[in-house]
Design a protein around this motif. Structure first.
Motif, PDB file in Angstrom:
ATOM      1  N   ALA A 176       0.832  -1.207   0.000  1.00  0.00           N
ATOM      2  CA  ALA A 176       0.000   0.000   0.000  1.00  0.00           C
ATOM      3  C   ALA A 176       0.862   1.250   0.000  1.00  0.00           C
ATOM      4  CB  ALA A 176      -0.931  -0.010   1.215  1.00  0.00           C
ATOM      5  N   LYS A 177       1.902   1.244   0.797  1.00  0.00           N
ATOM      6  CA  LYS A 177       2.805   2.405   0.865  1.00  0.00           C
ATOM      7  C   LYS A 177       3.449   2.672  -0.495  1.00  0.00           C
ATOM      8  CE  LYS A 177       6.667   4.168   3.630  1.00  0.00           C
ATOM      9  NZ  LYS A 177       7.616   3.847   4.727  1.00  0.00           N
ATOM     10  N   LYS A 178       3.937   1.607  -1.139  1.00  0.00           N
ATOM     11  CA  LYS A 178       4.584   1.749  -2.443  1.00  0.00           C
ATOM     12  C   LYS A 178       3.626   2.311  -3.481  1.00  0.00           C
ATOM     13  CE  LYS A 178       4.971  -1.758  -5.288  1.00  0.00           C
ATOM     14  NZ  LYS A 178       5.365  -3.038  -5.912  1.00  0.00           N
ATOM     15  N   TRP A 179       2.420   1.743  -3.537  1.00  0.00           N
ATOM     16  CA  TRP A 179       1.479   2.148  -4.581  1.00  0.00           C
ATOM     17  C   TRP A 179       0.853   3.509  -4.307  1.00  0.00           C
ATOM     18  CZ3 TRP A 179       1.138   0.591  -9.357  1.00  0.00           C
ATOM     19  CH2 TRP A 179       1.601  -0.687  -9.704  1.00  0.00           C
ATOM     20  N   VAL A 180       0.624   3.845  -3.041  1.00  0.00           N
ATOM     21  CA  VAL A 180       0.112   5.187  -2.729  1.00  0.00           C
ATOM     22  C   VAL A 180       1.114   6.242  -3.199  1.00  0.00           C
ATOM     23  CG1 VAL A 180      -0.384   6.810  -0.843  1.00  0.00           C
ATOM     24  CG2 VAL A 180      -1.426   4.543  -0.840  1.00  0.00           C
ATOM     25  N   ASN A 181       2.400   6.005  -2.926  1.00  0.00           N
ATOM     26  CA  ASN A 181       3.433   6.943  -3.381  1.00  0.00           C
ATOM     27  C   ASN A 181       3.478   7.014  -4.908  1.00  0.00           C
ATOM     28  OD1 ASN A 181       4.218   7.633  -0.785  1.00  0.00           O
ATOM     29  ND2 ASN A 181       5.746   5.997  -0.664  1.00  0.00           N
ATOM     30  N   PHE A 182       3.345   5.864  -5.565  1.00  0.00           N
ATOM     31  CA  PHE A 182       3.355   5.822  -7.027  1.00  0.00           C
ATOM     32  C   PHE A 182       2.173   6.600  -7.604  1.00  0.00           C
ATOM     33  CE2 PHE A 182       1.835   4.003 -10.998  1.00  0.00           C
ATOM     34  CZ  PHE A 182       2.981   3.927 -11.769  1.00  0.00           C
ATOM     35  N   ILE A 183       0.998   6.366  -7.043  1.00  0.00           N
ATOM     36  CA  ILE A 183      -0.223   7.006  -7.549  1.00  0.00           C
ATOM     37  C   ILE A 183      -0.163   8.522  -7.334  1.00  0.00           C
ATOM     38  CG2 ILE A 183      -2.728   7.170  -7.238  1.00  0.00           C
ATOM     39  CD1 ILE A 183      -2.592   4.136  -6.407  1.00  0.00           C
ATOM     40  N   LYS A 184       0.311   8.942  -6.153  1.00  0.00           N
ATOM     41  CA  LYS A 184       0.445  10.382  -5.884  1.00  0.00           C
ATOM     42  C   LYS A 184       1.361  11.041  -6.908  1.00  0.00           C
ATOM     43  CE  LYS A 184       1.523  11.460  -1.646  1.00  0.00           C
ATOM     44  NZ  LYS A 184       2.198  11.271  -0.350  1.00  0.00           N
ATOM     45  N   LYS A 185       2.462  10.383  -7.200  1.00  0.00           N
ATOM     46  CA  LYS A 185       3.460  10.953  -8.109  1.00  0.00           C
ATOM     47  C   LYS A 185       2.981  10.951  -9.556  1.00  0.00           C
ATOM     48  CE  LYS A 185       8.270  10.353  -9.590  1.00  0.00           C
ATOM     49  NZ  LYS A 185       9.508   9.541  -9.413  1.00  0.00           N
ATOM     50  N   ASN A 186       2.315   9.870  -9.964  1.00  0.00           N
ATOM     51  CA  ASN A 186       1.994   9.683 -11.377  1.00  0.00           C
ATOM     52  C   ASN A 186       0.566  10.043 -11.761  1.00  0.00           C
ATOM     53  OD1 ASN A 186       4.481   8.177 -12.681  1.00  0.00           O
ATOM     54  ND2 ASN A 186       4.196   7.325 -10.633  1.00  0.00           N
ATOM     55  N   GLU A 187      -0.339  10.041 -10.787  1.00  0.00           N
ATOM     56  CA  GLU A 187      -1.747  10.295 -11.105  1.00  0.00           C
ATOM     57  C   GLU A 187      -2.282  11.572 -10.475  1.00  0.00           C
ATOM     58  OE1 GLU A 187      -3.269   8.449 -13.211  1.00  0.00           O
ATOM     59  OE2 GLU A 187      -2.496   6.394 -13.113  1.00  0.00           O
ATOM     60  N   ASP A 188      -1.688  11.963  -9.341  1.00  0.00           N
ATOM     61  CA  ASP A 188      -2.094  13.171  -8.615  1.00  0.00           C
ATOM     62  C   ASP A 188      -3.609  13.225  -8.402  1.00  0.00           C
ATOM     63  OD1 ASP A 188      -1.786  15.564  -7.280  1.00  0.00           O
ATOM     64  OD2 ASP A 188      -1.969  16.773  -9.112  1.00  0.00           O
ATOM     65  N   PRO A 189      -4.179  12.234  -7.697  1.00  0.00           N
ATOM     66  CA  PRO A 189      -5.641  12.208  -7.508  1.00  0.00           C
ATOM     67  C   PRO A 189      -6.109  13.236  -6.482  1.00  0.00           C
ATOM     68  CG  PRO A 189      -4.634  10.435  -6.263  1.00  0.00           C
ATOM     69  CD  PRO A 189      -3.516  11.095  -7.036  1.00  0.00           C
ATOM     70  N   ASP A 190      -7.385  13.577  -6.566  1.00  0.00           N
ATOM     71  CA  ASP A 190      -7.993  14.471  -5.577  1.00  0.00           C
ATOM     72  C   ASP A 190      -8.470  13.696  -4.349  1.00  0.00           C
ATOM     73  OD1 ASP A 190      -7.812  16.912  -7.195  1.00  0.00           O
ATOM     74  OD2 ASP A 190      -9.229  15.879  -8.509  1.00  0.00           O
ATOM     75  N   ILE A 191      -8.804  12.415  -4.525  1.00  0.00           N
ATOM     76  CA  ILE A 191      -9.127  11.531  -3.399  1.00  0.00           C
ATOM     77  C   ILE A 191      -8.320  10.252  -3.560  1.00  0.00           C
ATOM     78  CG2 ILE A 191     -10.888  10.307  -2.068  1.00  0.00           C
ATOM     79  CD1 ILE A 191     -13.018  11.976  -3.316  1.00  0.00           C
ATOM     80  N   MET A 192      -7.640   9.851  -2.495  1.00  0.00           N
ATOM     81  CA  MET A 192      -6.896   8.588  -2.484  1.00  0.00           C
ATOM     82  C   MET A 192      -7.636   7.607  -1.569  1.00  0.00           C
ATOM     83  SD  MET A 192      -4.012   6.918  -3.384  1.00  0.00           S
ATOM     84  CE  MET A 192      -2.710   8.110  -3.678  1.00  0.00           C
ATOM     85  N   ILE A 193      -8.241   6.588  -2.172  1.00  0.00           N
ATOM     86  CA  ILE A 193      -8.944   5.546  -1.415  1.00  0.00           C
ATOM     87  C   ILE A 193      -8.101   4.283  -1.429  1.00  0.00           C
ATOM     88  CG2 ILE A 193     -11.032   4.125  -1.275  1.00  0.00           C
ATOM     89  CD1 ILE A 193     -12.466   6.310  -2.919  1.00  0.00           C
TER      90      ILE A 193
END
Length: 521
Positions: A176-193
């Motif tokens: 979860a930690k790895k993918w949350v960091n990846f998603i923040k960097k590459n997708e920049d979502p407004d909500i992270m679920i």
């Protein structure tokens, strides 16, 4: 531009419950997807900007799902038919998804019109997520939403190895930690679920440890140590939780379709995209109408299941009904001796261990039907014969003896076995050996007698013992069994073995030889 409201609905641990009833008695109860469907449709009327997510343990748990697997496996899975109809946006793999084997799970996944997410369940060879996407991105009225799916990595401690032979389970927290960091960097979502089929290892208010830190549940750690999570959807522990931990909204919506979790975010889009409000609530199925149109989609499955459940398969001479689960664990009951006899007969060994899995088990009446079997043996367990030492047996018995607390001469259940969820099924009762617990002694020193055929068991002796696959893998905090040599694997569900045992004999005698006893004064 104004404001935009986003609604997130979460189910978890549905466990095959569709119709609002309890199969053991066919009595009505406020649970199941038929009730949940009504809530979902009402919420869609309130807000079209809605995400619907299932958090796992969907396709196993009732006679409806068991009958489907045993009699209609090649047809569409009724649970998936219903989730497709309800237009789920995603589902997460739960630990019980594997109980019927990979072919059943793969068929369910292939039938689904929504993606299944589990970033940490990988194919051994490719090391890619076995069920496809680790996460999805949804854009709703310009709001970018990420949903990441992870599953408790403790599954190999419970599951039949042949069901997960080609899989690797990576640490859920680290994934979860790895993918949350990846998603923040590459997708920049407004909500992270993050939708996590797992629960909380610590008290959500105090941080105090609730259980042995094994990695089975890591929800608290995720909230405290992973930056960027807005919502953590949880399950597995069958709790009812709507809280905020370290600014992370956390939800756990009970089990069996008794409730659905609801999170709402209000965004202001006048200057960029900004969260201005968030709320979390639980909507209970109680006092909710049943969606009969939804139930009609699986009516044929239900009719065939009910016919199968009502088949008479034999008779009991004597009394095998259960008055209460607590007294049954203090003095051997005929139903426990019966289950152990079935296990020993199937395995061809002389020592067996089993539990009463469900505290509401009614027992077996004089006229036995399949309904009575599934009412008392509620899990699709198979059996294993493992080779253990005398010390392993003693250590396992001490684990069971710890189930009881004695205070001022009154016996109660150790909270370790009831919190954060009831785990009465982790108290085992044995056949083929003689033993005594003395509850006046400290925990881990309560086994005061341990013998076989009247002869004291030496700690270095070895024995072949039959038990269910969950326990044989060390499940329930029985590490002494983990990794022991498997002498025989019996890949037939216990409910089938019990039915076959009865059908072969026609008449079963309710009896108990009282090979174990408990003293407390």
């Amino acid at each position: 531009m104004g404001t935009v409201k986003i609604t997130i609905l979460q189910t978890s641990d549905i466990h095959g419950n569709v119709f609002p009833l309890v199969y053991s008695s066919n009595k009505e109860k406020s649970l199941g997807l038929g009730k949940i469907s009504t809530i979902i449709k009402n919420e869609r009327k309130k807000n079209k900007n809605l995400l619907l997510i299932d958090n796992g343990d969907l396709i196993q748990g009732t006679p409806l799902t068991f009958h489907h697997v045993k009699k209609n496996q090649l047809k569409n899975n009724p649970m998936i038919t219903l989730l497709n109809e309800l237009k789920y946006d995603a589902a997460v793999i739960g630990n019980h998804e594997f109980n019927y084997g990979m072919s059943v799970l793969e068929h369910a996944v292939s039938q689904s019109t929504f993606p299944w997410l589990s970033a940490n369940i990988l194919h051994k060879n490719t090391m890619d997520p076995i069920f496809g996407k680790p996460y999805i991105i949804k854009v709703v009225e310009g709001i970018k939403i990420s949903v990441l799916g992870v599953t408790t990595h403790y599954i190999p401690n419970w599951e039949n190895p042949c069901h997960i032979a080609d899989l690797t389970f990576e640490d859920a927290f680290e994934t979860a930690k790895k993918w949350v960091n990846f998603i923040k960097k590459n997708e920049d979502p407004d909500i992270m679920i993050v939708s996590y089929h797992g629960g909380f290892e610590r008290d959500i208010y105090t941080g105090e440890r609730l259980e042995e830190i094994t990695g089975e549940n890591q929800g608290y750690q995720m909230c405290q140590q992973i930056n960027g999570i807005d919502v953590l959807l949880t399950g597995h522990q069958h709790r009812t939780i709507t809280e905020t931990i370290n600014n992370v909204v956390v939800v756990q919506p009970s089990f069996n379709g008794q409730a659905i979790g609801k999170v709402e975010f209000l965004f202001d889009k006048s200057q960029g995209i900004k969260i201005v409000d968030k709320t979390v609530t639980m909507i209970k199925a109680e006092n909710t109408n049943t969606d009969e149109k939804l139930l009609a989609l699986v009516k044929e499955n239900e009719q065939k299941t009910q016919e199968w459940l009502d088949q008479t398969i034999g008779k009991v001479v004597g009394d095998m009904m259960i008055k209460d689960g607590f007294s049954l664990r203090l003095k051997e009951h005929p139903i426990i001796e019966f289950i152990n006899k079935v296990q020993m007969d199937a395995a061809g060994v002389s020592i067996s261990a089993t539990a009463l899995f469900y505290n509401e088990s009614p027992g077996i009446p004089n006229q036995i039907t399949m309904r009575d079997i599934v009412a008392n043996y509620i899990y699709p367990n198979t059996l294993k014969v493992i080779r253990v030492s005398g010390k392993d047996i003693k250590d396992a018995l001490e684990r069971s003896a710890a189930y009881f607390l004695l205070k001022d001469g009154i016996i109660d259940v150790n909270p370790e076995f009831t919190h954060p969820k009831p785990q009465h099924y982790n108290y085992d009762m044995w056949e083929g050996i003689e033993y005594t617990f003395d509850l006046t002694k400290p925990i881990e020193t309560r086994v005061v007698k341990l013998a076989k055929d009247g002869k004291s068991i030496r700690m270095d002796e070895t024995f072949d013992v039959v038990m269910n696959n969950y326990r044989a893998g060390g499940g329930g905090n029985y590490p002494m069994f983990k990794g022991k040599p498997v002498i025989k694997d019996i890949p037939i569900d216990m409910s089938e073995l019990m039915a076959e045992y009865i059908l072969k004999r026609k008449i079963i005698h309710a009896e108990a030889n009282h090979n174990w006893n408990i003293i407390w004064s």
